[in-house]
Design an enzyme around this catalytic site. Structure first.
Site, PDB file in Angstrom:
ATOM      1  N   GLU A 105      35.015  10.022 -54.912  1.00 45.88           N
ATOM      2  CA  GLU A 105      33.573   9.842 -55.034  1.00 45.88           C
ATOM      3  C   GLU A 105      32.986  10.975 -55.877  1.00 45.88           C
ATOM      4  OE1 GLU A 105      31.994   7.271 -51.659  1.00 45.88           O
ATOM      5  OE2 GLU A 105      32.077   9.293 -50.869  1.00 45.88           O
ATOM      6  N   GLY A 150      24.678   7.581 -54.912  1.00 41.23           N
ATOM      7  CA  GLY A 150      23.274   7.292 -54.654  1.00 41.23           C
ATOM      8  C   GLY A 150      22.370   7.527 -55.854  1.00 41.23           C
ATOM      9  N   SER A 190      27.719   4.576 -56.373  1.00 45.84           N
ATOM     10  CA  SER A 190      26.894   3.527 -56.982  1.00 45.84           C
ATOM     11  C   SER A 190      27.698   2.286 -57.361  1.00 45.84           C
ATOM     12  CB  SER A 190      26.132   4.076 -58.192  1.00 45.84           C
ATOM     13  OG  SER A 190      25.278   5.142 -57.783  1.00 45.84           O
ATOM     14  N   HIS A 203      33.233  13.687 -46.615  1.00 45.83           N
ATOM     15  CA  HIS A 203      32.246  13.074 -47.513  1.00 45.83           C
ATOM     16  C   HIS A 203      31.448  14.180 -48.203  1.00 45.83           C
ATOM     17  CE1 HIS A 203      28.765  10.920 -48.988  1.00 45.83           C
ATOM     18  NE2 HIS A 203      29.514   9.840 -48.943  1.00 45.83           N
ATOM     19  N   ASN A 219      29.463   2.689 -45.930  1.00 46.73           N
ATOM     20  CA  ASN A 219      28.981   3.918 -45.302  1.00 46.73           C
ATOM     21  C   ASN A 219      27.461   3.805 -45.199  1.00 46.73           C
ATOM     22  OD1 ASN A 219      28.235   6.477 -44.585  1.00 46.73           O
ATOM     23  ND2 ASN A 219      29.030   7.487 -46.423  1.00 46.73           N
ATOM     24  N   LYS A 274      25.425   5.674 -43.693  1.00 45.16           N
ATOM     25  CA  LYS A 274      24.767   6.993 -43.652  1.00 45.16           C
ATOM     26  C   LYS A 274      23.685   7.014 -42.552  1.00 45.16           C
ATOM     27  CE  LYS A 274      26.036   7.521 -48.438  1.00 45.16           C
ATOM     28  NZ  LYS A 274      25.812   8.157 -49.726  1.00 45.16           N
ATOM     29  N   GLU A 333      28.446  14.582 -48.823  1.00 47.86           N
ATOM     30  CA  GLU A 333      27.213  15.032 -48.155  1.00 47.86           C
ATOM     31  C   GLU A 333      27.538  15.979 -47.005  1.00 47.86           C
ATOM     32  OE1 GLU A 333      25.702  11.048 -47.694  1.00 47.86           O
ATOM     33  OE2 GLU A 333      25.546  10.983 -49.882  1.00 47.86           O
TER      34      GLU A 333
HETATM   35  P1  PGA Z   1      26.491   5.065 -52.990  1.00 52.40           P
HETATM   36  O1  PGA Z   1      27.208   5.993 -51.888  1.00 52.40           O
HETATM   37  O2  PGA Z   1      27.271   3.777 -53.060  1.00 52.40           O
HETATM   38  O3  PGA Z   1      25.099   4.873 -52.497  1.00 52.40           O
HETATM   39  O4  PGA Z   1      26.544   5.807 -54.287  1.00 52.40           O
HETATM   40  C1  PGA Z   1      28.601   6.052 -51.798  1.00 52.40           C
HETATM   41  C2  PGA Z   1      29.010   6.993 -50.702  1.00 52.40           C
HETATM   42  O5  PGA Z   1      28.350   8.006 -50.469  1.00 52.40           O
HETATM   43  O6  PGA Z   1      30.013   6.738 -50.004  1.00 52.40           O
END
Ligand code: PGA
Length: 254
Positions: free
Chosen positions: A169, A175, A216, A97, A11, A13, A99
């Site tokens: 997640e 992140g 992460s 997701h 992803n 983003k 976000e």
């Molecule tokens: P990340 O993001 O690996 O940077 O933690 C995962 C995601 O949002 O799908």
């Protein structure tokens, strides 16, 4: 990891501008070949979908979209339809997701409408679920995950479930550099699968359902996470932005 074929998604983003997105896609297409053992998709930003699809060429790496709108066309300023995404080579879409849920404000109802629209359009769906830190601390992890799973999949037939992947997640791990321990992640995945088995569908759907871990994940922690019985790959953010890191995770899934 059972005998389910792992599925690893990148992803990207709102990262990687034109040439960077193309360069990463070219590097992945060159470095990664063994797609008979793992399914792979990357989700670039909308403006670069077609370019990335071109750059991936015949590599079997699928192109995913991070979002879409449920209507086929019309007066929806700023939105993009599933058929437009198909034109750009997209075959996988993310729904729900964290976000989009927690920054943009998408509801469970909209997530469910998106799951239906995407399946009707013939897309594969990655439905994301996960708890916030205060929910984890209050012991609500499984309750949140099962509720988001139930809302997201409401009205989806067992036959349609072959096109659905769930991404667990934990919001606090995205992140942040904090990862769920393999045991905590495994427990959350097992609870989701058990709910799909006994609360929503049946053994066949539960046993076939791929549940990715996201939050992460990196080449260093991927082997132990993906080695858990109910973790079937990953949805990768930060570590998907560099070919070596993403391929390191793909190797862990192989
Ligand atoms: P990340 O993001 O690996 O940077 O933690 C995962 C995601 O949002 O799908």
């Amino acid at each position: 990891m059972a005998d389910r074929k792992p599925f690893v998604g990148g992803n990207w983003k709102m990262n990687l501008h034109g040439d960077e997105a193309v360069a990463l896609a070219e590097a992945l297409a060159e470095q990664f070949t063994a797609t008979d053992k793992v399914d792979v998709a990357v989700c670039p930003a909308f403006p670069y979908l077609a370019k990335v699809a071109d750059a991936l060429g015949s590599s079997d790496i699928k192109v995913g979209a991070q979002d879409f709108y449920i209507e086929p066309n019309g007066a929806y300023t700023g939105e993009v339809s599933l058929s437009m995404l198909k034109d750009c080579g997209v075959s996988v879409v993310l729904v729900g997701h964290s976000e989009r849920r927690h920054v943009i404000g998408e509801t469970d109802v909209l997530c469910n409408e998106k799951v239906h629209a995407a399946l009707e359009a013939g897309m594969e769906v990655i439905l994301c679920v996960g708890e916030k830190i205060e929910q984890r601390e209050a012991g609500q992890t499984d309750a949140i995950n099962t509720a988001q799973t139930a809302y997201g999949l409401a009205g989806v037939d067992a036959e349609q479930m072959s096109k659905v992947t769930i991404a667990y997640e934990p919001v606090w791990a995205i992140g942040t550099g904090k990862t769920a321990t393999p045991e905590d992640a495994q427990n959350a995945h097992a609870a989701i699968r058990n709910f799909v088995r006994t609360g929503l569908y049946n053994n066949a759907v539960a046993d076939g359902l791929r549940i990715q871990y996201g939050g992460s994940m990196k080449p260093a922690n991927a082997p132990e996470l993906i080695g858990q019985a109910d973790i079937d790959g990953g949805l990768i953010g930060g570590a998907a932005l560099k070919a070596d890191d993403f391929c390191g995770i793909l190797n862990a899934a192989l």
